[in-house]
Scaffold this motif. Structure first.
Motif, PDB file in Angstrom:
ATOM      1  N   CYS A 102      -0.588   3.639  -7.774  1.00  0.00           N
ATOM      2  CA  CYS A 102       0.648   4.032  -7.094  1.00  0.00           C
ATOM      3  C   CYS A 102       1.802   3.060  -7.264  1.00  0.00           C
ATOM      4  CB  CYS A 102       0.407   4.166  -5.595  1.00  0.00           C
ATOM      5  SG  CYS A 102      -0.743   5.460  -5.153  1.00  0.00           S
ATOM      6  N   THR A 103       1.523   1.765  -7.190  1.00  0.00           N
ATOM      7  CA  THR A 103       2.596   0.816  -6.890  1.00  0.00           C
ATOM      8  C   THR A 103       3.223   0.141  -8.098  1.00  0.00           C
ATOM      9  OG1 THR A 103       0.984  -0.955  -6.765  1.00  0.00           O
ATOM     10  CG2 THR A 103       1.506   0.171  -4.699  1.00  0.00           C
ATOM     11  N   GLY A 104       2.558   0.202  -9.250  1.00  0.00           N
ATOM     12  CA  GLY A 104       3.024  -0.625 -10.365  1.00  0.00           C
ATOM     13  C   GLY A 104       2.784  -2.111 -10.072  1.00  0.00           C
TER      14      GLY A 104
ATOM     15  N   GLN B 220      -5.538   9.402 -10.286  1.00  0.00           N
ATOM     16  CA  GLN B 220      -5.354   8.925  -8.908  1.00  0.00           C
ATOM     17  C   GLN B 220      -6.627   8.210  -8.476  1.00  0.00           C
ATOM     18  OE1 GLN B 220      -5.966  12.078  -9.673  1.00  0.00           O
ATOM     19  NE2 GLN B 220      -7.817  12.519  -8.515  1.00  0.00           N
ATOM     20  N   MET B 221      -6.467   7.202  -7.624  1.00  0.00           N
ATOM     21  CA  MET B 221      -7.619   6.328  -7.349  1.00  0.00           C
ATOM     22  C   MET B 221      -8.736   7.005  -6.554  1.00  0.00           C
ATOM     23  SD  MET B 221      -7.422   3.430  -8.827  1.00  0.00           S
ATOM     24  CE  MET B 221      -8.658   2.547  -7.913  1.00  0.00           C
ATOM     25  N   GLU B 222      -8.374   7.953  -5.723  1.00  0.00           N
ATOM     26  CA  GLU B 222      -9.407   8.592  -4.902  1.00  0.00           C
ATOM     27  C   GLU B 222     -10.057   9.724  -5.695  1.00  0.00           C
ATOM     28  OE1 GLU B 222      -9.744  11.228  -0.759  1.00  0.00           O
ATOM     29  OE2 GLU B 222      -7.930  11.269  -1.962  1.00  0.00           O
TER      30      GLU B 222
ATOM     31  N   ALA C 129       0.846  -1.193   0.000  1.00  0.00           N
ATOM     32  CA  ALA C 129       0.000   0.000   0.000  1.00  0.00           C
ATOM     33  C   ALA C 129       0.876   1.236   0.000  1.00  0.00           C
ATOM     34  CB  ALA C 129      -0.893   0.019   1.238  1.00  0.00           C
ATOM     35  N   GLN C 130       0.663   2.120  -0.945  1.00  0.00           N
ATOM     36  CA  GLN C 130       1.328   3.435  -0.892  1.00  0.00           C
ATOM     37  C   GLN C 130       0.314   4.462  -0.397  1.00  0.00           C
ATOM     38  OE1 GLN C 130       3.696   4.620  -4.308  1.00  0.00           O
ATOM     39  NE2 GLN C 130       4.731   2.658  -4.394  1.00  0.00           N
ATOM     40  N   CYS C 131      -0.540   4.946  -1.279  1.00  0.00           N
ATOM     41  CA  CYS C 131      -1.578   5.873  -0.789  1.00  0.00           C
ATOM     42  C   CYS C 131      -2.631   5.113  -0.004  1.00  0.00           C
ATOM     43  CB  CYS C 131      -2.211   6.657  -1.935  1.00  0.00           C
ATOM     44  SG  CYS C 131      -3.477   5.759  -2.856  1.00  0.00           S
ATOM     45  N   GLY C 132      -2.763   3.824  -0.286  1.00  0.00           N
ATOM     46  CA  GLY C 132      -3.676   2.986   0.473  1.00  0.00           C
ATOM     47  C   GLY C 132      -5.110   2.974  -0.004  1.00  0.00           C
ATOM     48  N   TYR C 133      -5.406   3.713  -1.053  1.00  0.00           N
ATOM     49  CA  TYR C 133      -6.820   3.837  -1.433  1.00  0.00           C
ATOM     50  C   TYR C 133      -7.352   2.570  -2.095  1.00  0.00           C
ATOM     51  CZ  TYR C 133     -11.083   6.399  -2.409  1.00  0.00           C
ATOM     52  OH  TYR C 133     -12.388   6.828  -2.412  1.00  0.00           O
ATOM     53  N   CYS C 134      -6.500   1.891  -2.850  1.00  0.00           N
ATOM     54  CA  CYS C 134      -6.948   0.653  -3.500  1.00  0.00           C
ATOM     55  C   CYS C 134      -6.867  -0.522  -2.550  1.00  0.00           C
ATOM     56  CB  CYS C 134      -6.080   0.366  -4.725  1.00  0.00           C
ATOM     57  SG  CYS C 134      -4.386  -0.129  -4.279  1.00  0.00           S
ATOM     58  N   THR C 135      -6.187  -0.312  -1.405  1.00  0.00           N
ATOM     59  CA  THR C 135      -5.769  -1.422  -0.558  1.00  0.00           C
ATOM     60  C   THR C 135      -6.918  -2.267   0.012  1.00  0.00           C
ATOM     61  OG1 THR C 135      -3.841  -0.087  -0.014  1.00  0.00           O
ATOM     62  CG2 THR C 135      -4.241  -2.013   1.357  1.00  0.00           C
TER      63      THR C 135
HETATM   64  S1  FES Z   1      -1.717   2.319  -3.270  1.00  0.00           S
HETATM   65 FE1  FES Z   1      -2.504   4.115  -4.170  1.00  0.00          FE
HETATM   66  S2  FES Z   1      -3.920   3.313  -5.571  1.00  0.00           S
HETATM   67 FE2  FES Z   1      -2.948   1.542  -4.841  1.00  0.00          FE
END
Ligand code: FES
Ligand code: FES
Lengths: 162, 782
Positions: free
Chosen positions: A137-139, B188-190, A98-104
């Protein structure tokens, strides 16, 4: 009057008044305040909203809550148990899945569904199973490593704690 | 607590806020919406270009459940980035210039009512010609989007350093080529979200928003509301990715604030994915003409470059973007003669802005592509050609940028070896190929976008009776890990137990101002400010311990959780005792650390010379292996090797993640991503049509960290996130050429594009074959 929905959420039976056209994601986020589940798109394109229904991954943004009368829904909040992160959570944390964590949350729930049916998925199987879960974020590299590390088969061979 | 000093930097650290993220406890803006807040929605222009004669909101206003309706009439103060180019209103006035531009907004008791209110809004307009391409914008008789902007040119840049004419004269080979890159979006995902609460009694506003530069939102919201900045408080919760999308103040942030004040309450606003993409500020479509001169042995003698960017409807970051496109022609190779001409044009498309690699990406892609193609013509290996053009040592570029640390040669070595380049280049089976390219980026703009005279970064450490250290940081963590970095630096310097430390971020009422997460400045500048703060706090504690131990401060050794008399470990005080002593007479300690880039790093003296200036460039090299399907013409990327010189990896785990993410974003741009417009309407405003790669399409990305130890970076660190992106599209095209023999000058490399090129080649080959068949007959007749 909204009809009463009887639904099991994270192991707990609930009876809630829910309008017929309330999406499962809104029911979870707004009504139950389970905000771990995320909305990333306008419907069906990103997997951020993935939850489990009777153990199978479902996009909670594409289904009405009312259609799950009597069913069992699991969200990311169910992964933390007995004061501990689940193996998937632990791995995503330690391996930077998780980077930004939004998809996590969606990613972890989709991975959870995979690992329940496949104790040691190959990289190709992971790519296939999580192909509908987008991450910007992560590739994806460290996500795949996280899922591999959390796989029960892998943990058995390396002797890592569950 | 630990008896040994804790280590902070150089460790593979999981993110400080990672547990929150993996457990779903992290609160992003929309997760904080109070259930009783009003719902805000935006009415957007259905037309790309029109004069607004009337915006009729009377029916919407009288709908029961609607609490406030606002239009352009409610705010006549423009906003934007540069003081000279603030030409955007939060809600359009008089004229709309892109499809999806906000025109009116409502606040209602619930989603349904807000939605219904939007449907009651009526526009009376006079349609204007749609200028949706560079060609249309620059046509001699084109309608103008903005007054006083003849030719729809937002900004022209012209500069020459050295003597390009002499440089080209000294070359053995001169080539020129135009490259085209499609517009891309951060995706961006959000989706964008904000929540504003106006307290009528106090006349204060609290705004929660997903910004990368909260202080600037703070200023612009106050400006557009016509209130003092002191009346505003901005809080940035967790942010679900940003990549430049949230570096400008965005219209919805001002709109939700205006709505909250009009409704005298709290308004929540979550944009849809489509709206988030229409808000845009992505990387502009660009045409890049590059001309290079090269000696027989591959040395570049001169570079000339012309860039035209389709900037969209408003200025935003545009001036800086077009300056960046020229500035970073420099700083990666030793090229003495460089000429640049840039044009940024206004069009009836959503405003472009800053996106990862701001302004520099498409120029780098073009430059690298031409460099490789000229190397091939000279029968030189592309990696070798790059070595021959390396910057010899610490130096100043022709446009006044300083290069202090330079790990590009090591990056080249790494990827060359790991990929097996020498064995594979030109030797893979048909339809398989391997390619390479390089790139670089700044570690923070050495001159802040908005000059105020303040330090370039500030960090506050609070130490109180409890012995807890609170790091008060204004740096916006948007997933890149800046919160983790500041904690690592504090622990490293003080050696204290991790359990003593907390990081408090991004609440303007609590944390110091930070210039924001743009131009990859945070690790370098905030890292240095944190280093300064931690060293100062350590000094305070050492002095306090010395008083207790009744020795001179220089006789005290700090071991993190305890302080000893040098050479006599039996005489020691604990951290708590040192803290108690330090608090005597002063009470709660607030120790401030700052950092400012010295003036000599702030760029050339020419107009726009500050853009591109930095104290340290990151450098990257990558090798990409592909397969091309001869039937479907789809390119699949099989493997990527990427090396990055980040100076020093404060957190190697996070650096790897940043490299992989940056390369991945370059891959999307190279392979499939593009916003598309039909008559000025964005037709790919969703993930499916926009098409960023899924897990199934993304190959393993092997990364190598090169540590050149920058003399000015914190512990030698530089940036790690933007540098690796730009190499990808060029390396991809290079690999596709290796696989197919076809050279591409346009991105993304979609199957349609490849099919077209293959068909064209087949036609040519057939024509050539017909010619050779006919030739003997002709010869016989003669
Ligand atoms: S960690 Fe940012 S969208 Fe997956
Ligand atoms: S939010 Fe459900 S698929 Fe994107």
């Amino acid at each position: 009057m909204k009809p009463i929905l009887r639904i099991q959420v994270n192991g707990r039976w609930r009876e809630e008044a829910v309008a017929d056209n309330t999406l499962l994601i809104d029911f979870l986020r707004e009504q139950l305040q389970l905000t771990g589940t995320k909305q990333g798109c306008d419907g069906g394109e990103c997997g951020a909203c993935t939850v489990l229904v009777d153990g199978r991954p479902r996009l909670s943004c594409c289904a009405f809550a009312a259609s799950f009368e009597g069913h069992h829904v699991e969200t990311i909040e169910s992964q933390w148990q007995d004061g501990q992160m689940s193996p998937l959570q632990q791995a995503f944390h330690e391996k930077l899945g998780a980077q930004c964590g939004y998809c996590t949350p969606g990613m972890i729930m989709a991975a959870e569904a995979l690992l329940r049916t496949n104790a040691e998925p190959s990289e190709a199987e992971i790519r296939q199973a999580l192909g509908g879960n987008l991450c910007r974020c992560t590739g994806y590299v460290k996500i795949i490593e996280s899922v591999q590390a959390a796989a029960p088969g892998h943990r058995q061979t390396t002797g890592e704690p569950a | 607590m630990n008896t040994k000093p804790s280590k902070g930097v150089g460790q593979r650290m999981p993110l400080y806020d990672g547990v929150e993220k993996v457990t779903g406890r992290a609160k992003y803006t929309a997760d904080l919406f109070p259930r009783d807040a009003l719902v805000g929605r935006i009415y957007r222009s259905p037309l790309p270009h029109a004069e607004l004669i009337e915006v009729d909101v009377s029916a919407a206003r009288s709908l029961p459940g609607v609490v406030a309706v606002i239009t352009g009439a409610d705010c006549d103060i423009p906003y934007g980035i540069l003081p000279i180019a603030q030409n955007e209103f939060p809600l359009a006035r008089d004229r709309v210039r892109y499809f999806g531009e906000p025109v009116a907004a409502v606040a209602a008791v619930d989603e349904e009512t807000a939605e219904r209110a939007l449907k009651l809004i009526r526009l009376h307009v006079r349609e204007l010609p749609i200028i949706d391409s560079i060609a249309k914008a620059r046509a001699p008789d084109a309608a103008l989007l903005h007054d006083k902007k003849p030719g729809n040119i937002e900004r022209e840049v012209h500069n020459e350093f050295g003597d390009t004419a002499a440089g080209f004269a000294a070359a053995d080979l001169v080539r020129e080529q135009t490259y085209h890159a499609a517009e891309v979006n951060h995706a961006q995902m959000e989706p964008h979200a904000a929540f504003a609460a106006w307290e009528p009694e106090r006349e204060q506003l609290t705004l929660h928003t997903c910004s990368m530069v909260p202080y600037y939102v703070h200023k612009k919201v106050a400006q557009c509301l016509g209130i003092d900045t002191a009346q505003v408080r901005v809080i940035k919760p967790y942010v679900g990715g940003a990549f430049g999308a949230r570096v400008e103040t965005l219209n919805f942030e001002i709109i939700v604030s205006l709505l909250a004040r009009a409704a005298r309450g709290a308004v929540r606003m979550q944009l849809t994915r489509e709206e988030s993409m229409l808000t845009h500020r992505g990387r502009p479509e660009s045409e890049t003409r590059v001309k290079l001169g090269m000696t027989r042995d591959g040395r570049i003698t001169a570079c000339e470059c012309e860039v035209v960017q389709r900037g969209g409807a408003y200025a935003g970051y545009g001036i800086i973007t077009i300056l960046y496109a020229g500035a970073l022609l420099n700083g990666i190779y030793d090229v003495k003669n460089v000429k640049y001409d840039g044009y940024r044009v206004y069009t009836n498309t959503p405003p472009c802005g800053a996106m990862r690699g701001h302004g520099t990406v498409n120029t780098r892609v073009a430059f690298e592509s031409l460099m490789t193609s000229m190397a091939a013509e000279l029968d030189l290996d592309p990696i070798e050609v790059r070595r021959r053009n390396r910057i010899p040592g610490p130096s100043v570029t022709p446009n006044g940028l300083r290069v202090e640390s330079y790990g590009l040669p090591q990056c080249l070595d790494k990827v060359e070896e790991a990929s097996g380049w020498r064995q594979l280049r030109g030797k893979l089976p048909k339809w398989k190929g391997i390619g390479m390219a390089c790139s670089h980026f700044v570690s923070g703009s050495a001159k802040p976008v908005h000059f105020t005279g303040e330090p370039h970064a500030t960090i506050v450490l609070k130490l109180d009776f409890d012995g807890g250290i609170s790091i008060l940081s204004g740096a916006a963590d948007v997933g890149q890990g800046s919160t983790t970095i500041v904690a690592q630096v504090v622990v490293e310097v003080l050696g204290v137990d991790w359990r003593r430390v907390r990081v408090i971020t991004n609440d303007s009422a609590v944390t110091p101002k930070d210039n924001g997460s743009y131009s990859s400045r945070v690790t370098f500048m905030v890292g240095n400010a944190t280093l300064d703060a931690a060293q100062k706090l350590k000094q305070v504690l050492v002095e306090a311990a010395a008083r207790r131990l009744q020795v001179e401060p220089d006789q005290v050794e700090c071991l993190g959780e305890s302080f000893h008399v040098l050479g006599d470990p039996s005489r020691a005080v604990s951290f708590s005792d040192a803290t108690a002593e330090a608090l005597v007479d002063t009470g709660t300690l607030h120790v401030k650390g700052t950092f400012t880039c010295p003036i000599e790093f702030q760029g050339g003296k020419h107009r726009g010379g500050a853009v591109g200036s930095t104290m340290g460039f990151s450098y990257a090299a990558q090798v990409v292996e592909v397969s091309v399907d001869p039937v479907t013409c789809r390119v699949s990327v099989d493997k990527i090797w990427a090396a990055l010189d980040c100076g020093f990896a404060i957190n190697p785990l996070a650096v790897e993640g940043q490299i992989q993410g940056g390369v991945f974003m370059g891959m999307g741009q190279g392979l499939s991503e593009q916003t598309r417009y039909e008559n000025g309407k964005m037709s790919a405003a969703n993930f499916l049509d926009y098409g960023f790669p899924t897990m199934a399409e993304t190959p393993p990305i092997e990364v190598f960290i090169v540590e050149s130890i920058d003399p000015n970076g914190p512990f030698g660190a530089k940036e790690a996130s933007e540098g690796p992106l730009a190499g990808f599209p060029a390396a991809l095209a290079d690999a596709v050429r290796d696989a197919t023999g076809l050279e591409f000058h346009e991105w993304p490399l979609t199957p349609e594009r490849i099919a077209k090129a293959m068909e064209a080649r087949e036609r040519e080959q057939r024509a050539a074959a017909r010619k050779t068949v006919r030739q003997p007959a002709t010869a016989g007749a003669a």
